[in-house]
Design an enzyme around this catalytic site. Structure first.
Site, PDB file in Angstrom:
ATOM      1  N   ASN A  14     -10.845 -13.088  50.760  1.00 50.74           N
ATOM      2  CA  ASN A  14     -11.402 -11.759  51.008  1.00 50.74           C
ATOM      3  C   ASN A  14     -12.453 -11.932  52.107  1.00 50.74           C
ATOM      4  O   ASN A  14     -13.435 -12.657  51.902  1.00 50.74           O
ATOM      5  CB  ASN A  14     -12.085 -11.275  49.730  1.00 50.74           C
ATOM      6  CG  ASN A  14     -11.797  -9.846  49.357  1.00 50.74           C
ATOM      7  OD1 ASN A  14     -12.325  -9.408  48.361  1.00 50.74           O
ATOM      8  ND2 ASN A  14     -11.005  -9.110  50.093  1.00 50.74           N
ATOM      9  N   ASN A  67     -16.193  -0.734  52.460  1.00 45.63           N
ATOM     10  CA  ASN A  67     -14.806  -1.145  52.653  1.00 45.63           C
ATOM     11  C   ASN A  67     -14.436  -1.035  54.130  1.00 45.63           C
ATOM     12  O   ASN A  67     -15.157  -0.428  54.927  1.00 45.63           O
ATOM     13  CB  ASN A  67     -13.878  -0.255  51.821  1.00 45.63           C
ATOM     14  CG  ASN A  67     -14.109  -0.399  50.336  1.00 45.63           C
ATOM     15  OD1 ASN A  67     -14.100  -1.500  49.803  1.00 45.63           O
ATOM     16  ND2 ASN A  67     -14.336   0.717  49.660  1.00 45.63           N
ATOM     17  N   CYS A  76     -18.623  -5.542  44.901  1.00 43.59           N
ATOM     18  CA  CYS A  76     -17.514  -6.391  45.336  1.00 43.59           C
ATOM     19  C   CYS A  76     -17.880  -7.815  44.966  1.00 43.59           C
ATOM     20  O   CYS A  76     -18.859  -8.362  45.495  1.00 43.59           O
ATOM     21  CB  CYS A  76     -17.284  -6.251  46.834  1.00 43.59           C
ATOM     22  SG  CYS A  76     -16.086  -7.435  47.504  1.00 43.59           S
ATOM     23  N   GLY A  77     -17.133  -8.422  44.064  1.00 39.63           N
ATOM     24  CA  GLY A  77     -17.487  -9.753  43.570  1.00 39.63           C
ATOM     25  C   GLY A  77     -17.416 -10.827  44.635  1.00 39.63           C
ATOM     26  O   GLY A  77     -18.326 -11.666  44.756  1.00 39.63           O
ATOM     27  N   ASN A  78     -16.349 -10.842  45.428  1.00 40.02           N
ATOM     28  CA  ASN A  78     -16.234 -11.835  46.483  1.00 40.02           C
ATOM     29  C   ASN A  78     -17.281 -11.613  47.564  1.00 40.02           C
ATOM     30  O   ASN A  78     -17.861 -12.559  48.105  1.00 40.02           O
ATOM     31  CB  ASN A  78     -14.828 -11.799  47.089  1.00 40.02           C
ATOM     32  CG  ASN A  78     -13.771 -12.305  46.124  1.00 40.02           C
ATOM     33  OD1 ASN A  78     -14.033 -13.149  45.275  1.00 40.02           O
ATOM     34  ND2 ASN A  78     -12.566 -11.778  46.236  1.00 40.02           N
ATOM     35  N   ASN A 181      -8.631   0.603  41.902  1.00 40.86           N
ATOM     36  CA  ASN A 181      -7.996  -0.620  42.381  1.00 40.86           C
ATOM     37  C   ASN A 181      -6.903  -0.993  41.391  1.00 40.86           C
ATOM     38  O   ASN A 181      -6.984  -0.638  40.202  1.00 40.86           O
ATOM     39  CB  ASN A 181      -9.013  -1.751  42.494  1.00 40.86           C
ATOM     40  CG  ASN A 181     -10.153  -1.414  43.431  1.00 40.86           C
ATOM     41  OD1 ASN A 181     -10.044  -1.549  44.635  1.00 40.86           O
ATOM     42  ND2 ASN A 181     -11.272  -0.956  42.875  1.00 40.86           N
ATOM     43  N   ARG A 200      -8.513  -0.481  46.769  1.00 45.25           N
ATOM     44  CA  ARG A 200      -8.966   0.821  47.228  1.00 45.25           C
ATOM     45  C   ARG A 200      -9.957   0.630  48.381  1.00 45.25           C
ATOM     46  O   ARG A 200     -10.814  -0.237  48.338  1.00 45.25           O
ATOM     47  CB  ARG A 200      -9.679   1.525  46.059  1.00 45.25           C
ATOM     48  CG  ARG A 200     -10.195   2.903  46.328  1.00 45.25           C
ATOM     49  CD  ARG A 200     -11.000   3.429  45.155  1.00 45.25           C
ATOM     50  NE  ARG A 200     -12.240   2.691  44.949  1.00 45.25           N
ATOM     51  CZ  ARG A 200     -13.225   3.080  44.142  1.00 45.25           C
ATOM     52  NH1 ARG A 200     -13.105   4.194  43.431  1.00 45.25           N
ATOM     53  NH2 ARG A 200     -14.318   2.355  44.011  1.00 45.25           N
ATOM     54  N   CYS A 209      -9.621 -10.543  45.007  1.00 45.24           N
ATOM     55  CA  CYS A 209     -10.537  -9.465  44.618  1.00 45.24           C
ATOM     56  C   CYS A 209     -11.352  -9.957  43.432  1.00 45.24           C
ATOM     57  O   CYS A 209     -10.789 -10.213  42.355  1.00 45.24           O
ATOM     58  CB  CYS A 209      -9.778  -8.192  44.271  1.00 45.24           C
ATOM     59  SG  CYS A 209     -10.858  -6.844  43.721  1.00 45.24           S
ATOM     60  N   GLY A 210     -12.660 -10.095  43.627  1.00 44.02           N
ATOM     61  CA  GLY A 210     -13.504 -10.641  42.566  1.00 44.02           C
ATOM     62  C   GLY A 210     -13.607  -9.736  41.358  1.00 44.02           C
ATOM     63  O   GLY A 210     -13.424 -10.166  40.216  1.00 44.02           O
ATOM     64  N   THR A 211     -13.909  -8.449  41.580  1.00 45.32           N
ATOM     65  CA  THR A 211     -14.028  -7.535  40.447  1.00 45.32           C
ATOM     66  C   THR A 211     -12.669  -7.321  39.771  1.00 45.32           C
ATOM     67  O   THR A 211     -12.600  -7.111  38.560  1.00 45.32           O
ATOM     68  CB  THR A 211     -14.615  -6.181  40.889  1.00 45.32           C
ATOM     69  OG1 THR A 211     -13.851  -5.661  41.986  1.00 45.32           O
ATOM     70  CG2 THR A 211     -16.068  -6.315  41.293  1.00 45.32           C
TER      71      THR A 211
END
Length: 275
Positions: A14, A67, A76-78, A181, A200, A209-211
């Site tokens: 990401n 985004n 956003c985790g990443n 997402n 999304r 995607c972290g989350t």
């Protein structure tokens, strides 16, 4: 605007453009349009997301996360891991830090080239319900891990049409108006999950995607009894590790650990954001 110094970073595939904006080098006029142009691949730097590091009176810094289409996202985790390592490398913080997001204050720890981030507690957990798609019903689970996520379990994910099916679920009326997402997961071998995600705001499949990985891990823990930590193999080939404390269907102390690579640093010139 004058040329803008930035880092290009990648969290498990990401990728993000990160700018130290504590002095206001990025102006707010038409910021969504500016970000959309900067994030264009082949025409500019290109990225899945854009992160501004700004002052905070609650934590070491505040971030604003966008985004690639210019829309804001709460979490956003990443991106959070990359922002944490950016702050450490640029001597904004030490190895243990906290920063303010629209989903709350997040704490993080830098571990060499990796970062471990404490994520917000999840909400809106729903298991095993159906929505109607054009080719018939599909059974899903969903949870909000800072942003909304749907999880679809599959025998295999190699043949899943992530773009078309993910897009149909993302814009489904059940998740209107904000949308969701969409994650497709399977168990390729004992003790490991594989995941593919339609994001999304990016409006396409991303390499990680972290989350979404957190959502997949928590839902798997609910449905199968898997214990913390859970490892997820992302589309980039990198693994993310999710730690959590589970009490029934309540989850606390959620951590996301993974790589936070510095790809390069450079300057954005005016041509980068030309229409």
């Amino acid at each position: 605007m004058e040329p803008i110094t930035f880092f290009k970073m990648s969290g498990s595939g990401n990728d993000f453009i990160i700018v130290d904006n504590r002095e206001g080098v990025v102006k707010n006029n038409d910021l969504p349009g500016f970000i959309k142009r900067i994030c264009r691949r082949k025409m500019s730097v290109g990225a899945d997301g854009f992160i501004l590091i700004e002052p905070s009176d609650k934590a070491d810094f505040r971030w604003r996360f966008f985004n690639s289409d210019g829309s804001k996202a709460e979490m956003c985790g990443n991106g959070a891991r990359c922002a944490a390592r950016f702050a450490f490398v640029n001597e904004i913080t030490g190895k243990n830090l906290s920063f303010e997001t629209d989903a709350g204050v997040v704490s993080a720890e830098i571990i060499d080239q990796r970062a471990k981030v404490k994520m917000p507690d999840p909400g809106e957990l729903r298991l095993d319900y159906s929505i109607e798609l054009k080719n018939g019903p599909v059974e899903i689970c969903s949870v909000n891990t800072g942003v909304p996520h749907v999880v679809v379990m599959n025998e295999t994910i190699e043949d899943v049409n992530v773009f078309d099916l993910g897009r149909e679920i993302r814009f489904h009326k059940a998740f209107a108006p904000a949308g969701t997402n969409v994650n497709f997961i399977c168990q390729p071998k004992k003790g490991q999950l594989a995941i593919r995600t339609y994001e999304r705001g990016v409006e396409d499949e991303t390499l990680a995607c972290g989350t979404g990985s957190i959502a997949a891990a928590l839902i798997t823990a609910c449905k199968t009894g898997w214990q913390s930590p859970i490892n997820l193999l992302t589309r980039s080939g990198e693994s993310l590790t999710i730690y959590f404390t589970k009490m029934g269907r309540i989850f606390k102390d959620i951590y996301l650990e993974g790589d936070a690579r510095i790809i390069y640093s450079a300057q954005l010139g005016e041509d980068a954001w030309k229409q």
